[in-house]
Scaffold this active site. Structure first.
Site, PDB file in Angstrom:
ATOM      1  N   ASP A  49     -37.558 -32.615  21.172  1.00 27.87           N
ATOM      2  CA  ASP A  49     -37.604 -32.497  22.625  1.00 27.87           C
ATOM      3  C   ASP A  49     -38.552 -31.385  23.048  1.00 27.87           C
ATOM      4  O   ASP A  49     -38.533 -30.282  22.492  1.00 27.87           O
ATOM      5  CB  ASP A  49     -36.206 -32.194  23.171  1.00 27.87           C
ATOM      6  CG  ASP A  49     -36.201 -32.057  24.674  1.00 27.87           C
ATOM      7  OD1 ASP A  49     -36.180 -33.105  25.357  1.00 27.87           O
ATOM      8  OD2 ASP A  49     -36.231 -30.915  25.174  1.00 27.87           O
ATOM      9  N   TYR A  54     -43.733 -26.290  29.124  1.00 29.20           N
ATOM     10  CA  TYR A  54     -43.511 -25.261  28.112  1.00 29.20           C
ATOM     11  C   TYR A  54     -44.850 -24.697  27.649  1.00 29.20           C
ATOM     12  O   TYR A  54     -45.700 -25.429  27.134  1.00 29.20           O
ATOM     13  CB  TYR A  54     -42.749 -25.816  26.913  1.00 29.20           C
ATOM     14  CG  TYR A  54     -41.344 -26.308  27.197  1.00 29.20           C
ATOM     15  CD1 TYR A  54     -40.678 -25.983  28.378  1.00 29.20           C
ATOM     16  CD2 TYR A  54     -40.673 -27.097  26.273  1.00 29.20           C
ATOM     17  CE1 TYR A  54     -39.398 -26.438  28.631  1.00 29.20           C
ATOM     18  CE2 TYR A  54     -39.379 -27.560  26.514  1.00 29.20           C
ATOM     19  CZ  TYR A  54     -38.753 -27.229  27.700  1.00 29.20           C
ATOM     20  OH  TYR A  54     -37.484 -27.691  27.941  1.00 29.20           O
ATOM     21  N   SER A 206     -29.423 -24.973  25.010  1.00 28.04           N
ATOM     22  CA  SER A 206     -28.793 -23.651  24.895  1.00 28.04           C
ATOM     23  C   SER A 206     -27.335 -23.706  24.451  1.00 28.04           C
ATOM     24  O   SER A 206     -26.472 -23.046  25.031  1.00 28.04           O
ATOM     25  CB  SER A 206     -28.902 -22.889  26.228  1.00 28.04           C
ATOM     26  OG  SER A 206     -28.645 -21.514  26.033  1.00 28.04           O
ATOM     27  N   PRO A 207     -27.017 -24.468  23.396  1.00 27.14           N
ATOM     28  CA  PRO A 207     -25.631 -24.497  22.920  1.00 27.14           C
ATOM     29  C   PRO A 207     -25.166 -23.157  22.367  1.00 27.14           C
ATOM     30  O   PRO A 207     -23.962 -22.915  22.259  1.00 27.14           O
ATOM     31  CB  PRO A 207     -25.665 -25.564  21.819  1.00 27.14           C
ATOM     32  CG  PRO A 207     -27.077 -25.576  21.339  1.00 27.14           C
ATOM     33  CD  PRO A 207     -27.902 -25.313  22.571  1.00 27.14           C
ATOM     34  N   ALA A 209     -26.051 -20.342  23.846  1.00 30.66           N
ATOM     35  CA  ALA A 209     -26.141 -19.422  24.990  1.00 30.66           C
ATOM     36  C   ALA A 209     -27.243 -18.391  24.791  1.00 30.66           C
ATOM     37  O   ALA A 209     -27.006 -17.179  24.838  1.00 30.66           O
ATOM     38  CB  ALA A 209     -24.796 -18.749  25.262  1.00 30.66           C
ATOM     39  N   LYS A 216     -24.978 -11.499  17.763  1.00 31.13           N
ATOM     40  CA  LYS A 216     -25.918 -10.413  17.450  1.00 31.13           C
ATOM     41  C   LYS A 216     -25.996  -9.346  18.544  1.00 31.13           C
ATOM     42  O   LYS A 216     -26.479  -8.230  18.300  1.00 31.13           O
ATOM     43  CB  LYS A 216     -27.311 -10.978  17.187  1.00 31.13           C
ATOM     44  CG  LYS A 216     -27.963 -11.687  18.357  1.00 31.13           C
ATOM     45  CD  LYS A 216     -29.285 -12.317  17.912  1.00 31.13           C
ATOM     46  CE  LYS A 216     -29.893 -13.204  18.977  1.00 31.13           C
ATOM     47  NZ  LYS A 216     -31.110 -13.896  18.478  1.00 31.13           N
ATOM     48  N   GLY A 285     -33.390 -24.478  19.056  1.00 33.10           N
ATOM     49  CA  GLY A 285     -34.739 -23.953  18.944  1.00 33.10           C
ATOM     50  C   GLY A 285     -34.765 -22.980  17.783  1.00 33.10           C
ATOM     51  O   GLY A 285     -33.717 -22.612  17.255  1.00 33.10           O
TER      52      GLY A 285
END
Length: 327
Positions: A49, A54, A206-207, A209, A216, A285
């Protein structure tokens, strides 16, 4: 890798999709970007995707080079149209017929393909009649340049209107691409029911977040250098609303739950969105290949009801559920 049908269509996609929103063509050098694409292919990901906006079209070109030489029929290539591209003139944005047709042709060239498996309206355009938008998309379908149609961040009412027009035009309108994670559940009360009714599936972005659900970022501690939260050009603005100590303290409570399940925090987050039956795929990503290899292990994971209840209890009221926040 596991696979699911997208909405009520016949299109099968990988449970984990690879996306290059904030990385390829901007944050990540070409060699590293190509290594991430290669890792995705090796892990069994077939769904990729991107969007023309972008990195102002550069991300599509990077992805096109990364997929060159692959069997086209074995891939599902998705892109989007809406945002400003090129010199950002008055017709270089939105969902007018002119911008849709010109953008589709340009995306095909950059991606090195004759057709798009899924072409998505990146946002809803309130300045253009929806009939004009949907007719332009339908013409691309009839020309064989697009196989299926989808949207991103549309409201339930907008999706319902789009689906009605798609039925009249007899074109496959099959997906929505919203933000969705343990922390961001704004689609659950209105968008998901509308999509279930109209036959659309979710391809969620954005699973993790924006990296917050990896654990982290620690409450009361400086933001780690080199992360998205410290990169003003790479998404710092998108992640900042998750970075208050209250949210980070709640996220830290997920660490023992992930460990007990034998998962990393990132794997738990990706697996969680895949428990929703209306979700067909979670987009990941990466800036490093090892991130791809870690996150794809969430495919096929089943989370027990007790674990999902424990997650809800750990996060409490830091979860955002307001449907009005659909963009």
């Amino acid at each position: 890798m596991e696979f699911r049908r997208l909405g009520r269509s016949g299109l099968t996609i990988s449970e984990i999709s690879y996306g290059n929103w904030l990385t390829h063509g901007s944050q990540v050098e070409e060699e590293q970007a190509q290594a991430c694409i290669k890792a995705a292919l090796e892990a069994g990901i077939t769904t990729f995707d991107t969007a023309d906006v972008y990195a102002n079209t550069a991300a599509e070109s990077v992805l096109g080079r990364g997929l060159k030489g692959q069997r086209r029929e074995s891939l599902e290539i998705f892109t989007k149209v809406f945002g400003p591209t090129g010199p950002k003139g008055p017709n270089d944005k939105g969902l007018s017929r002119k911008h849709i047709v010109e953008s589709a042709n340009a995306s095909l060239k950059r991606l090195g393909t004759d057709y798009l498996d899924l072409y998505q309206a990146h946002r809803f355009d309130r300045t253009v009649p929806l009939e004009e938008t949907m007719t332009a998309f339908a013409d691309l379908v009839r020309q064989g340049k697009v196989l299926y149609l989808g949207v991103s961040e549309w409201t339930a009412e907008q999706i319902t209107r789009g689906a009605e027009l798609a039925r009249e035009l007899k074109v496959p309108f099959i997906s929505n691409q919203p933000q969705y994670s343990m922390l961001w559940r704004v689609i659950e009360s209105q968008v998901v029911p509308a999509c279930e009714r109209e036959g659309l599936g979710q391809i969620v972005w954005s699973p993790i977040a924006q990296g917050v659900l990896t654990g982290k970022y620690k409450p009361g501690q400086p933001l780690p250098r080199g992360t998205r939260a410290t990169d003003e050009n790479g998404g710092a603005n998108m992640v900042k609303h998750f970075l208050d100590d209250r949210t980070l303290t709640a996220v830290a409570k997920l660490e023992p739950l992930a460990a007990e399940a034998g998962l990393s925090m990132a794997q738990l987050a990706v697996a969680w969105v895949l428990q929703n039956p209306n979700v067909a795929s979670a987009i990941i990503g990466a800036s490093r290949p090892e991130q791809v290899r870690e996150n794809v292990q969430a495919a096929g994971v089943k989370l027990e009801p007790e674990l999902r209840t424990a997650i809800d209890e750990a996060l409490g009221d830091v979860v955002e559920r307001n449907p009005a926040l659909t963009q």
